[in-house]
Write an enzyme that holds these catalytic residues in place. Sequence first.
Site, PDB file in Angstrom:
ATOM      1  N   LYS A  36      43.505  37.279   8.996  1.00 39.43           N
ATOM      2  CA  LYS A  36      44.541  37.911   9.846  1.00 39.43           C
ATOM      3  C   LYS A  36      44.891  37.691  11.556  1.00 39.43           C
ATOM      4  O   LYS A  36      45.821  36.884  11.564  1.00 39.43           O
ATOM      5  CB  LYS A  36      43.912  39.517  10.352  1.00 39.43           C
ATOM      6  CG  LYS A  36      44.112  40.147   8.971  1.00 39.43           C
ATOM      7  CD  LYS A  36      43.456  41.431   9.051  1.00 39.43           C
ATOM      8  CE  LYS A  36      43.274  42.109   7.344  1.00 39.43           C
ATOM      9  NZ  LYS A  36      42.366  43.994   7.581  1.00 39.43           N
ATOM     10  N   GLN A  44      38.057  46.990  10.721  1.00 39.16           N
ATOM     11  CA  GLN A  44      38.137  46.258   9.210  1.00 39.16           C
ATOM     12  C   GLN A  44      36.972  47.320   8.101  1.00 39.16           C
ATOM     13  O   GLN A  44      35.655  47.928   7.930  1.00 39.16           O
ATOM     14  CB  GLN A  44      37.722  45.469   8.722  1.00 39.16           C
ATOM     15  CG  GLN A  44      37.470  44.335   7.276  1.00 39.16           C
ATOM     16  CD  GLN A  44      39.056  44.269   6.817  1.00 39.16           C
ATOM     17  OE1 GLN A  44      40.021  43.569   7.923  1.00 39.16           O
ATOM     18  NE2 GLN A  44      39.509  44.049   6.235  1.00 39.16           N
ATOM     19  N   ASP A  94      47.532  49.735  10.761  1.00 41.59           N
ATOM     20  CA  ASP A  94      47.311  49.924   9.053  1.00 41.59           C
ATOM     21  C   ASP A  94      47.549  50.796   8.682  1.00 41.59           C
ATOM     22  O   ASP A  94      47.499  50.996   7.846  1.00 41.59           O
ATOM     23  CB  ASP A  94      45.405  49.685   9.260  1.00 41.59           C
ATOM     24  CG  ASP A  94      44.421  49.005   9.273  1.00 41.59           C
ATOM     25  OD1 ASP A  94      45.218  47.566   8.201  1.00 41.59           O
ATOM     26  OD2 ASP A  94      42.975  48.546   9.229  1.00 41.59           O
TER      27      ASP A  94
HETATM   28  N1  GUN Z   1      40.029  46.629   4.141  1.00 38.90           N
HETATM   29  C1  GUN Z   1      40.331  46.167   2.997  1.00 38.90           C
HETATM   30  N2  GUN Z   1      42.217  46.656   3.145  1.00 38.90           N
HETATM   31  C2  GUN Z   1      41.697  46.533   4.526  1.00 38.90           C
HETATM   32  C3  GUN Z   1      42.927  46.993   4.956  1.00 38.90           C
HETATM   33  O1  GUN Z   1      44.309  47.008   4.922  1.00 38.90           O
HETATM   34  N3  GUN Z   1      43.008  47.477   6.662  1.00 38.90           N
HETATM   35  C4  GUN Z   1      41.545  47.675   6.892  1.00 38.90           C
HETATM   36  N4  GUN Z   1      41.409  47.398   8.119  1.00 38.90           N
HETATM   37  N5  GUN Z   1      40.453  47.562   5.698  1.00 38.90           N
HETATM   38  C5  GUN Z   1      40.770  46.942   4.474  1.00 38.90           C
END
Ligand code: GUN
Length: 298
Positions: free
Chosen positions: A60, A104, A127
Site C-alpha cells: 500500500k 490493518q 477501507d
Molecule cells: N486485511 C486484509 N484485507 C484488508 C483490508 O482490505 N483492509 C485492512 N485494513 N485490513 C485488511
Amino acid sequence: MKEQLTQNTILLDGKVTSAAIKLELATEVATLISQGKRAPHLCAILVGNNGASETYVASKVKNCAEVGFKSSLIRYDLSVSEEELLGKIQEINDDSGIDGLIVQLPLPDHFNVQRITEAISPLKDVDGFHPLNLGRMVQNLPAFLPATPYGILLMIEHYKIETSGKHCVVLGRSNIVGMPMSILLSRNAYPGNCTVTLCHSKTKDLEEILKSADIIIAALGKAEFLRANMVKEGAVVIDVGITRVKSDKTKSGFKIVGDVNFEEVAPHCSYISPVPGGVGLMTIVGLLKNTLTAYHHE
Ligand code: GUN
C-alpha cells in the site's frame, strides 16, 4: 490489449488494469501539485508483525508513492493498548493533513475490532468498513466501498463485462469481500443488476448452484476449491483467494494460489482472473481511489 488465454478465454489482468487506473490517478495528482495543492495522504496503522499484513501494508505504501500520494505508516508492537490505539485514531481523525486512515486487520485478539472500526471517522474510512459507509453502500448512496469489492467492480468495468440480468454466485460471506460484493452486484447500477446468490459453509447443493452461475466471485479462502465440474461453459470467474501453499517448484518452497483451480477452470471461462496478478492488485487501486475521494471531500 486483451490477453487471450485460449481461443475463448480472456485473462482479467490485474497488472494491466491497475496500471491503467494508477496512471489516471498519477496524472490527477500531478495536476493538483502543479496547482500548488498538497498531495493526498493515506495513513496506515499496523499492530504487531503478522507476515501477510506486513506485505500488504508495504505494498500500500509503495503504491501510494507510485501515484504521488503521501503515506504514513504508524507501527505498534503487540503490547499496545486499545485505549492508546483509539487515542491515535482520534488524533488522525482531527488532522486535516491526512485524508484516509486504515488499521490493518487482523488485529491481535485483545482488541475489540468493531470498536476500532467505528472509531475511524467515516470521512476518512477509505477501507469502507465503518457501518455508516456500509449502510450508505446498501442504500446506493455515495460511500467508501470496501477496497476489494471496489477493485473487482473496476475490473469488470475495465473489461466491459455485461452484468445486467446475469446470475452471479458469490462464494463466501465475509464482511470485507463476500457480503459487500453480493450487495454491490445486485444494485441497480453498472456493474450490477445481477441476480445474486450468496453461498457459504451451510449452503446445500453448492455444485448445482455454481453450475448455473454466469459470474462466480470466489472468496471463501480455500486453496483451489473451484474445479472445472462446478463451472458452466463461458462463465466469468473472479478469484479473490490468496493462500500460501508448499511447492517444490519455487525457490522459497511456497507459492500463492487462489480459490480457483486455474488450470482446470480457465479453459471453460469467457473471462478469468489469475492469482497472483488479479484481484489483489485491484484492491490497492480501490484503496487509492477512495483516498483521492476523501481528499476531494475536504
Ligand atoms: N486485511 C486484509 N484485507 C484488508 C483490508 O482490505 N483492509 C485492512 N485494513 N485490513 C485488511
